[in-house]
Design a protein around this motif. Sequence first.
Motif, PDB file in Angstrom:
ATOM      1  N   ALA A   1       0.095   8.618   5.148  1.00 29.07           N
ATOM      2  CA  ALA A   1       0.335  10.000   4.661  1.00 29.07           C
ATOM      3  C   ALA A   1       1.822  10.351   5.393  1.00 29.07           C
ATOM      4  O   ALA A   1       2.374  10.987   4.704  1.00 29.07           O
ATOM      5  CB  ALA A   1      -0.751  10.909   5.000  1.00 29.07           C
TER       6      ALA A   1
ATOM      7  N   ALA B   1      -6.591  12.374   2.398  1.00 31.09           N
ATOM      8  CA  ALA B   1      -7.336  11.295   2.238  1.00 31.09           C
ATOM      9  C   ALA B   1      -8.683  11.506   2.020  1.00 31.09           C
ATOM     10  O   ALA B   1      -9.287  11.985   2.754  1.00 31.09           O
ATOM     11  CB  ALA B   1      -6.965  10.322   3.274  1.00 31.09           C
TER      12      ALA B   1
ATOM     13  N   THR C   1      -0.312  14.906   1.160  1.00 30.09           N
ATOM     14  CA  THR C   1      -1.363  14.094   0.829  1.00 30.09           C
ATOM     15  C   THR C   1      -2.733  14.448   1.588  1.00 30.09           C
ATOM     16  O   THR C   1      -2.562  14.949   2.785  1.00 30.09           O
ATOM     17  CB  THR C   1      -1.013  12.613   1.143  1.00 30.09           C
ATOM     18  OG1 THR C   1      -0.697  12.444   2.553  1.00 30.09           O
ATOM     19  CG2 THR C   1       0.284  12.064   0.360  1.00 30.09           C
TER      20      THR C   1
ATOM     21  N   ARG D   1      -5.138   5.530   4.157  1.00 27.49           N
ATOM     22  CA  ARG D   1      -4.392   6.417   3.395  1.00 27.49           C
ATOM     23  C   ARG D   1      -4.114   7.574   4.625  1.00 27.49           C
ATOM     24  O   ARG D   1      -2.923   8.041   4.253  1.00 27.49           O
ATOM     25  CB  ARG D   1      -5.404   7.251   2.553  1.00 27.49           C
ATOM     26  CG  ARG D   1      -5.605   6.606   1.218  1.00 27.49           C
ATOM     27  CD  ARG D   1      -6.817   7.252   0.442  1.00 27.49           C
ATOM     28  NE  ARG D   1      -6.891   6.895  -0.920  1.00 27.49           N
ATOM     29  CZ  ARG D   1      -6.393   7.127  -1.902  1.00 27.49           C
ATOM     30  NH1 ARG D   1      -5.430   8.057  -1.779  1.00 27.49           N
ATOM     31  NH2 ARG D   1      -6.374   6.477  -2.972  1.00 27.49           N
ATOM     32  N   ARG D   2      -4.875   7.966   5.541  1.00 24.26           N
ATOM     33  CA  ARG D   2      -4.456   8.928   6.606  1.00 24.26           C
ATOM     34  C   ARG D   2      -3.164   8.173   7.263  1.00 24.26           C
ATOM     35  O   ARG D   2      -2.128   9.064   7.615  1.00 24.26           O
ATOM     36  CB  ARG D   2      -5.407   9.390   7.566  1.00 24.26           C
ATOM     37  CG  ARG D   2      -6.538  10.036   7.087  1.00 24.26           C
ATOM     38  CD  ARG D   2      -7.493  10.476   8.155  1.00 24.26           C
ATOM     39  NE  ARG D   2      -8.079   9.157   8.752  1.00 24.26           N
ATOM     40  CZ  ARG D   2      -9.232   8.918   8.513  1.00 24.26           C
ATOM     41  NH1 ARG D   2     -10.048   9.439   7.347  1.00 24.26           N
ATOM     42  NH2 ARG D   2      -9.746   7.878   9.092  1.00 24.26           N
TER      43      ARG D   2
ATOM     44  N   HIS E   1       0.809  -1.170  -0.045  1.00 27.19           N
ATOM     45  CA  HIS E   1       0.086   0.000   0.013  1.00 27.19           C
ATOM     46  C   HIS E   1       0.796   1.193   0.011  1.00 27.19           C
ATOM     47  O   HIS E   1       0.414   2.398  -0.516  1.00 27.19           O
ATOM     48  CB  HIS E   1      -0.816  -0.103   1.187  1.00 27.19           C
ATOM     49  CG  HIS E   1      -2.163  -1.174   1.010  1.00 27.19           C
ATOM     50  ND1 HIS E   1      -1.898  -2.533   1.862  1.00 27.19           N
ATOM     51  CD2 HIS E   1      -3.179  -0.970   0.244  1.00 27.19           C
ATOM     52  CE1 HIS E   1      -3.117  -3.098   1.148  1.00 27.19           C
ATOM     53  NE2 HIS E   1      -4.030  -2.403   0.589  1.00 27.19           N
TER      54      HIS E   1
ATOM     55  N   HIS F   1       0.620   4.141  -2.694  1.00 28.78           N
ATOM     56  CA  HIS F   1       0.188   5.409  -2.258  1.00 28.78           C
ATOM     57  C   HIS F   1       1.375   6.305  -2.885  1.00 28.78           C
ATOM     58  O   HIS F   1       1.052   7.714  -3.337  1.00 28.78           O
ATOM     59  CB  HIS F   1       0.336   5.380  -0.876  1.00 28.78           C
ATOM     60  CG  HIS F   1      -0.566   6.924  -0.244  1.00 28.78           C
ATOM     61  ND1 HIS F   1       0.064   7.411   0.621  1.00 28.78           N
ATOM     62  CD2 HIS F   1      -1.485   7.263  -0.655  1.00 28.78           C
ATOM     63  CE1 HIS F   1      -0.860   8.567   0.959  1.00 28.78           C
ATOM     64  NE2 HIS F   1      -1.842   8.282   0.223  1.00 28.78           N
TER      65      HIS F   1
ATOM     66  N   LEU G   1      -6.411   0.236  -0.699  1.00 26.45           N
ATOM     67  CA  LEU G   1      -5.780   1.753  -0.540  1.00 26.45           C
ATOM     68  C   LEU G   1      -6.850   2.718  -1.064  1.00 26.45           C
ATOM     69  O   LEU G   1      -7.384   3.517  -0.286  1.00 26.45           O
ATOM     70  CB  LEU G   1      -4.689   1.953  -1.162  1.00 26.45           C
ATOM     71  CG  LEU G   1      -4.055   3.416  -1.020  1.00 26.45           C
ATOM     72  CD1 LEU G   1      -3.711   3.678   0.397  1.00 26.45           C
ATOM     73  CD2 LEU G   1      -2.880   3.720  -2.041  1.00 26.45           C
TER      74      LEU G   1
END
Length: 413
Positions: free
Chosen positions: A386, A399, A397, A382-383, A180, A184, A375
């Motif tokens: 980041a 989310a 970034t 995502r958070r 992931h 990302h 993802l």
Amino acid sequence: MRADFPRHEFPREAADLSRGSRVGGDRAAFLAFVQDEASEAAIRGGLADWGGGVALRRGGIATAIKALEREATPHVLLVDIAGIDDPVEQLEALAGICTPDVRVLVVGDNTEISFYRQLTRELGVAEYAHKPLTRDGTARLFGPFLAGGATESDATRRGGQVVSVCGARGGVGSTTVAVHLAMHLAEVSRGHVVLLDMHLRRGTTGLMFGVRPPPGLRVALENPERVDGLFLERCAVPIGDRLKLIAAEEPMDAMPTPSIEGVAGLIGLLRQRFNYVVVDLRMPPGPTERAVLAASRLLLTVMAPDVASIRATIAARKLVSGGAARMMTVLNRDGLTGGLKRKHVIEGLGTAPDVTIADLPKLLPRAANLGRPALAHSAALRRALAPVTEEIAAVHTAAPHAGLLARLLGGSA
């Protein structure tokens, strides 16, 4: 921050760029973006005697950036920065989306020698010419690049960043983090990313992406002379337009014997071709894993909320102390039923984890079984990633909200 355009020699299979407009797959040999008809005519006429292979497009560096976000990086790229208020900022943006082995030529309207030195000595631009361009000047300055020459023996070799991901112990989810993180990075940086799975017999990155890696990685690691540009054509599996996977699925009774030279050669090649090299690494490290760590800028040590992980993480911290890689600790599956509370993990480590990923007991296992990384459907994931992505790529970034598939899979936003 500076734009790092490496002044590398061309790969062996691309040494003669005069044979056609494209070599080495879908990469253009020489692609130029210029803003005016006179410059276009000078480039076309000046390079005509160098064997062809020149692709010309109308537009400046902004046009080049937009195009190369979607297309393969050419071997040689010429961009026009005339009329740009802050060309260095634009060149930094261009460096972020091009593969590190590109050789960048620049034309503009600044005639100061200090500007030329800044571009070629500080930013890694291969050559700069000011307008108006002439056919003779274009042939003399840019022609050797079309032929695959004009290398500099004392040029500083630069390349993409290496990020190693390992588990403090088995079963803590380090491969999930590596998969992931690579996705990302490719998404938010728009750079070229490769995920290298060093688990030759029990690697699961291919399963998580729903692909089967072709053979070749083991041979390349055991035989350094086999590590060349053609290796990427054979073994790198495209995962989207900015991410590739290199992995192996050797049988359980196989006994791979990768060499330090093979690993170092492969990492060196990947650093030339990709902005970011994410390595799913085995721990504890043997000689070949240490070679990867020596080339790494960052080591992510993934742990679970348990005593065994705390002990192993402290040991890993001592292992990399004083090395080139900076270590970040990732607490995975925070909130796991029966696991330690976060405050107890902090007490055990003596410091807070750098990254905390919540336990997602339904989303991640189901996504892995489906071969579809989670993802895109988990804002929580995502958070959590980041801070790592921002540390690596220096990009901010954000989310988005989790989509319908996350809810269907039982994930948490």
